[in-house]
Scaffold this motif. Structure first.
Motif, PDB file in Angstrom:
ATOM      1  N   ARG A   1       0.840  -1.208   0.000  1.00 50.66           N
ATOM      2  CA  ARG A   1       0.000   0.000   0.000  1.00 50.66           C
ATOM      3  C   ARG A   1       0.868   1.248   0.000  1.00 50.66           C
ATOM      4  O   ARG A   1       0.535   2.241  -0.650  1.00 50.66           O
ATOM      5  CB  ARG A   1      -0.933   0.000   1.220  1.00 50.66           C
ATOM      6  CG  ARG A   1      -2.110  -0.915   1.013  1.00 50.66           C
ATOM      7  CD  ARG A   1      -3.050  -0.915   2.207  1.00 50.66           C
ATOM      8  NE  ARG A   1      -4.156  -1.832   1.946  1.00 50.66           N
ATOM      9  CZ  ARG A   1      -5.071  -2.189   2.827  1.00 50.66           C
ATOM     10  NH1 ARG A   1      -5.004  -1.714   4.065  1.00 50.66           N
ATOM     11  NH2 ARG A   1      -6.040  -3.015   2.500  1.00 50.66           N
TER      12      ARG A   1
ATOM     13  N   CYS B   1       1.851   1.855  -3.407  1.00 55.51           N
ATOM     14  CA  CYS B   1       0.784   2.456  -4.223  1.00 55.51           C
ATOM     15  C   CYS B   1       0.857   3.982  -4.120  1.00 55.51           C
ATOM     16  O   CYS B   1       0.656   4.692  -5.109  1.00 55.51           O
ATOM     17  CB  CYS B   1      -0.596   1.988  -3.764  1.00 55.51           C
ATOM     18  SG  CYS B   1      -0.919   0.248  -4.089  1.00 55.51           S
TER      19      CYS B   1
ATOM     20  N   LYS C   1      -3.070   6.231   0.975  1.00 54.58           N
ATOM     21  CA  LYS C   1      -3.401   5.344  -0.162  1.00 54.58           C
ATOM     22  C   LYS C   1      -4.739   5.790  -0.752  1.00 54.58           C
ATOM     23  O   LYS C   1      -4.911   5.855  -1.978  1.00 54.58           O
ATOM     24  CB  LYS C   1      -3.457   3.891   0.331  1.00 54.58           C
ATOM     25  CG  LYS C   1      -4.245   2.890  -0.523  1.00 54.58           C
ATOM     26  CD  LYS C   1      -3.504   2.330  -1.688  1.00 54.58           C
ATOM     27  CE  LYS C   1      -4.062   1.028  -2.231  1.00 54.58           C
ATOM     28  NZ  LYS C   1      -5.185   1.125  -3.167  1.00 54.58           N
TER      29      LYS C   1
END
Ligand code: FAD
Length: 545
Positions: free
Chosen positions: A299, A302, A381
């Protein structure tokens, strides 16, 4: 050869042959701020080398070739035997080889390791985003493997190696390996408890045979995967290698490769397991907890990956407008275009500063920083990945018609942009995860408030936004339906507080006025005109410094 009909003028030179790291002041300043003194000089040298490589004509060519020649499934060999291999363009291997060689799968347990790696990931994936997927999963598998010290001893040196060896061979015969992840099944991706893949115990040594499927399994030529399956004791995490130690292939039937919107250099497969050998990682029934160690780290990637896409988009837009003339002057000097570019630059800097701050918290690894990450990672995120698509679309428009054409590279950025918001838990899932942390882990909110409180008193709009956020946090009425609004506010307050502390005054002022003070329209390019927009744009201009 020049055309005989006309002279080509007012077309922009390609943005090539520059140092992607040094040209990015927001990033290089963040790295200097957060890297401990000791490894700093060496890391900065390495990032400079990576930055020059990422901005080279060679890396740009690899990026275009890897994206333009998607991987092909070879289910069988010429004699009809199943091989379940995926053939990638050589440029994919060059990109991965360079990234692994630069240590982009290695961060854990080194002073400043996460900041160095996050910066490297942000720099290098600007050349091509698709191969970031196996880099990310390999890096992120380490904390999950560490729940089983024997497995970690065996595998960790291979995961963190700087040697990339393509091709399926027994892991013991390789100097470096890549890892993938298999959680998502047809009936549920978010709801991983609904996993139907079954694991039958084979021996007391933690060996099992798996039967079932995975609906999404990216980078299927990875050497091994962390996979979730139902053991007798409940959902359990397994290490599933593609090749067994004796050299035989583990059953791993690749049914299809997905035909995807973007991320086209990478393969995402549908796979089936039929008596597939795997080793248990952690205890039976604790698989979700184990594999979430991996998910938490991906994450963060990301966020970093979206920051990379935004930076590349902003850099291309500003570069184009520096050279493109209209009505007698460069576009960059037109007040309305300057507003658009400044707005893009702001969003990009806010994403970068936040990504590096999160990486620094991973490095610090204190109780307080772990608590901070528990809320800050899902909030970042949610927000950064969600901002990525409209931001990249606006940057594309700055190039006019050229931006819509593949050769500009902008369509590739735009196709990639939505993905970071979907995988590893889509937007709603991140917002709900923040609520879960708020409910169950009071120390996480305390750590978050302490972090944003560090900038208190420096900007009245930030102070007001913090107050507003606290009011929202205190009101639990309809909290699930309000989760996106709340998390957006938390993320922008966090970004604002970081910029107030560390960015030049014109950047912090513009962010606070527009994102916290509400002085902005819905589209990009609607910043208040009284701000020092020229300074914001100049800071983000991709030139060697
Ligand atoms: C290119 C690509 C590669 C991928 N690679 C991998 C891989 O290698 N390994 C792997 O395991 N997975 C992989 N995935 C899968 C990905 O992680 C999932 O698609 C994602 O987690 C969402 O799960 P889902 O598709 O089942 O959607 P669903 O779980 O059905 O969710 C659909 C929507 O519902 C929302 N939602 C879910 N629960 C709630 C709720 N309670 N309240 C409100 N909204 C909710 C979600 O936010 C989402 O927007 C990949 C996906 C893509 C697109």
């Amino acid at each position: 050869m020049a055309p005989t009909t006309h002279t080509v003028t007012n077309q922009v030179p390609p943005l090539v042959g520059y140092d992607v790291f040094a040209a990015d002041l927001a990033l290089s300043e963040a790295v200097r701020r957060h890297l401990p003194a000791e490894p700093s000089a060496a890391a900065l040298t390495e990032l400079g080398e990576l930055g020059r490589a990422a901005g080279s004509a060679q890396a740009q060519a690899w990026g275009a070739q890897a994206d333009g020649n998607p991987p092909v499934l070879r289910s069988h060999d010429r004699y009809g035997n199943r091989i379940d291999e995926v053939e990638f363009h050589p440029a994919w291997h060059r990109l991965l080889g360079h990234a692994v060689g630069a240590g982009l799968t290695d961060a854990w347990g080194r002073p400043g390791g996460h900041v160095r790696r996050a910066a490297g990931f942000l720099v290098w994936t600007q050349a091509e985003a698709g191969h970031g997927c196996p880099l990310s999963m390999t890096h992120a598998a380490v904390p999950a493997l560490r729940t089983d010290p024997a497995l970690a001893r065996e595998w960790e040196p291979l995961l963190t190696s700087t040697v990339y060896e393509e091709g399926l061979r027994p892991p013991g015969e390789k100097a470096g390996v890549l890892f993938g992840m298999g959680m998502t099944e047809k009936q549920g991706g978010t709801d991983v408890r609904s996993s139907t893949t079954r694991a039958q115990p084979l021996s007391a040594a933690g060996e099992y045979l798996l039967t079932g499927h995975k609906w999404f399994c990216s980078a299927p030529m990875s050497d091994a995967f962390l996979v979730l399956a139902q053991a007798p004791g409940g959902p359990t995490c397994f290490l599933l290698p593609r090749v067994l130690p004796d050299g035989t292939r583990n059953p791993f039937a690749i049914q299809r490769l997905k035909d995807k919107l973007g991320n086209r250099s990478n393969a995402s497969a549908e796979v089936e397991f039929d008596g597939t050998w795997a080793r248990r990682v952690g205890e039976e029934g604790r698989g979700l907890r184990t594999i979430m160690e991996m998910v938490a780290a991906t994450r963060l990637d990301c966020v970093t990956g979206s920051a990379a896409l935004m930076r590349q988009a902003a850099a291309q837009a500003i570069h184009h407008c520096t050279y493109r003339g209209v009505f007698g002057g460069p576009l960059i000097e037109k007040p309305l275009m300057r507003n658009v570019l400044a707005d893009l630059a702001l969003e990009s800097e806010a994403a970068t500063v936040l990504a590096v701050r999160l990486a620094a918290a991973y490095d610090a690894d204190t109780e307080g920083e772990r608590a901070f990450l528990r809320i800050a990672v899902p909030a970042a995120k949610y927000w950064v990945t969600k901002q990525c698509t409209p931001m990249v679309a606006e940057a594309l428009e700055c190039l006019g018609g050229n931006g819509y054409v593949e050769e500009s590279g902008m369509p590739r950025l735009l196709r990639e942009a939505p993905l970071n918001s979907i995988w590893e838990g889509s937007g709603n899932v991140q917002a709900l995860d923040v609520l879960r942390a708020l409910r169950r882990e009071p120390s996480a909110l305390n750590a978050f408030l302490q972090e944003v409180g560090r900038a208190r008193g420096a900007d009245h709009r930030l102070d007001r936004a913090i107050k507003g956020m606290l009011t929202e946090l205190a009101d639990l009425e309809g909290i699930e339906a309000r989760a996106r609004r709340l998390v957006e506010r938390m993320a922008t307050v966090l970004q604002g507080s970081l910029l107030v502390r560390w960015a030049p005054p014109e950047v912090a002022d513009a962010y606070c006025a527009s994102r916290l003070g509400g002085d902005r329209g819905s589209a990009f390019g609607t910043l208040p005109h009284s701000l020092d927009l020229a300074a914001v744009v100049e800071r983000a201009r991709p030139v060697d410094r």
